[in-house]
Design an enzyme around this catalytic site. Structure first.
Site: not given
Length: 333
Positions: A53, A157-158
């Site tokens: 970012y 994972g989530v």
């Protein structure tokens, strides 16, 4: 100190072991943490491949999830002392040093005490997926006990954390998986309805499960066609939350509008990216709530593979292959 440096975006080979100075405390409210483990997340691979970012801040150290021991504290710190074991989500998106390193500094408000029943590797696997699943289910679609939710890629994972959080909320869970082994595991975590997305139409199966009404909410961790088709599996006035950017054909969006469905986006990086202090404190509260559930035996995190810090590139390759269960972690001891 040792760190994994990324000097330019690219393939996993751009992650190279190097040396950095020991970080200094940037404020009296910061901690110096000796990292023992760093979680590896799909966002890490995307930032490595496409740039962070903050692309001008090179070299950068990736890794948002960390667990370790407090070594030093600023004179304004009140919540922790040297020797405390902690876990957290911090850095790794280009603005601050991430967790692929031996040490890091972090504001005390963004740190939670490590769950006592977890190893350092397990604790480092948890922050991003816990916060993501918690915000998606509690804050975005605001599930209530007795409702139904369809969780895509529930063995990921989530996904595997989301199944447990939904179950803890008293919500009935349908889960998409690709194999019998994943189905058995996800069922143990609390899923009531298993949908094999490789051989079943998840839309029709979800409708059959809910007597033709559709589920109250859908948690999409896959994106693409899976997200776009999900409108048809949700009830009128249903809610869909996704982790991905979306681009659907007009006819599918029209269906969502006709059914008065609401679409939500979940990006737990937003508070860190935008510097939203209170929102980051709220995420710390999620880590504290998650720790209580873990210590009570009501939440588990699965670490499927660990690598030494120097093999961060191999960890990235494994994630990019897809189809892994649970989480991948770098061990820094």
């Amino acid at each position: 100190m040792k760190a994994i440096l990324m000097n330019a975006p690219g393939e996993p080979e751009v992650l190279q072991a190097g040396e950095l100075p020991l970080p200094e405390l940037p404020s009296p409210a910061h901690l110096l943490v000796r990292l023992h483990a760093a979680g590896v997340n799909p966002i890490d691979t995307k930032l490595r491949k496409n740039g962070t970012y903050f692309p001008d801040n090179l070299p950068t150290v990736l890794g948002c999830d960390g667990a370790g021991m407090v070594e030093n504290i600023g004179n304004a710190v009140t919540r922790f002392k040297p020797g405390d074991e902690v876990y957290f989500f911090n850095g790794g998106i280009g603005s601050e040093q991430g967790c692929y390193a031996e040490y890091t500094v972090i504001h005390e408000d963004y740190v939670a005490a490590k769950p006592k029943t977890l190893s350092m590797a397990e604790a480092a696997a948890l922050p991003m997926v816990l916060i993501t699943a918690w915000e998606a289910l509690h804050d975005r679609v605001q599930l209530r006990a007795g409702q139904t939710v369809l969780i895509h890629a529930a063995a990921g994972g989530v996904g595997h954390v989301a199944v447990q959080i939904a179950k803890e909320m008293g919500v009935r869970v349908a889960a998409t998986v690709s194999s019998e082994a994943k189905a058995a595991w996800v069922r143990k975590l609390g899923a009531e309805k298993i949908i094999y997305y490789t051989s079943e139409d998840f839309v029709q199966t979800a409708l059959d499960w809910t007597d033709g009404q559709g589920v109250d909410a859908i948690f999409d961790t896959v994106g693409g066609d899976t997200f776009c088709r999900s409108f048809a599996a949700a009830r009128v006035y249903g809610k869909i939350v996704t982790l991905l950017q979306t681009d659907c054909a007009a006819g599918l969006v029209k269906l969502a509008r006709l059914r008065n469905q609401s679409i939500h986006y979940e990006l737990m990086l937003t508070p860190a990216y935008l510097g939203l202090h209170q929102a980051r404190i709220a995420q710390t509260r999620i880590l504290e709530s998650g720790a209580q559930l873990i210590e009570a035996g009501r939440l588990k995190v699965e670490v499927s593979k660990t690598f030494p810090l120097e093999q961060a590139a191999e960890a990235h390759r494994l994630i990019e292959e897809g189809h892994s269960t649970g989480k991948i972690v770098l061990c820094i001891d």
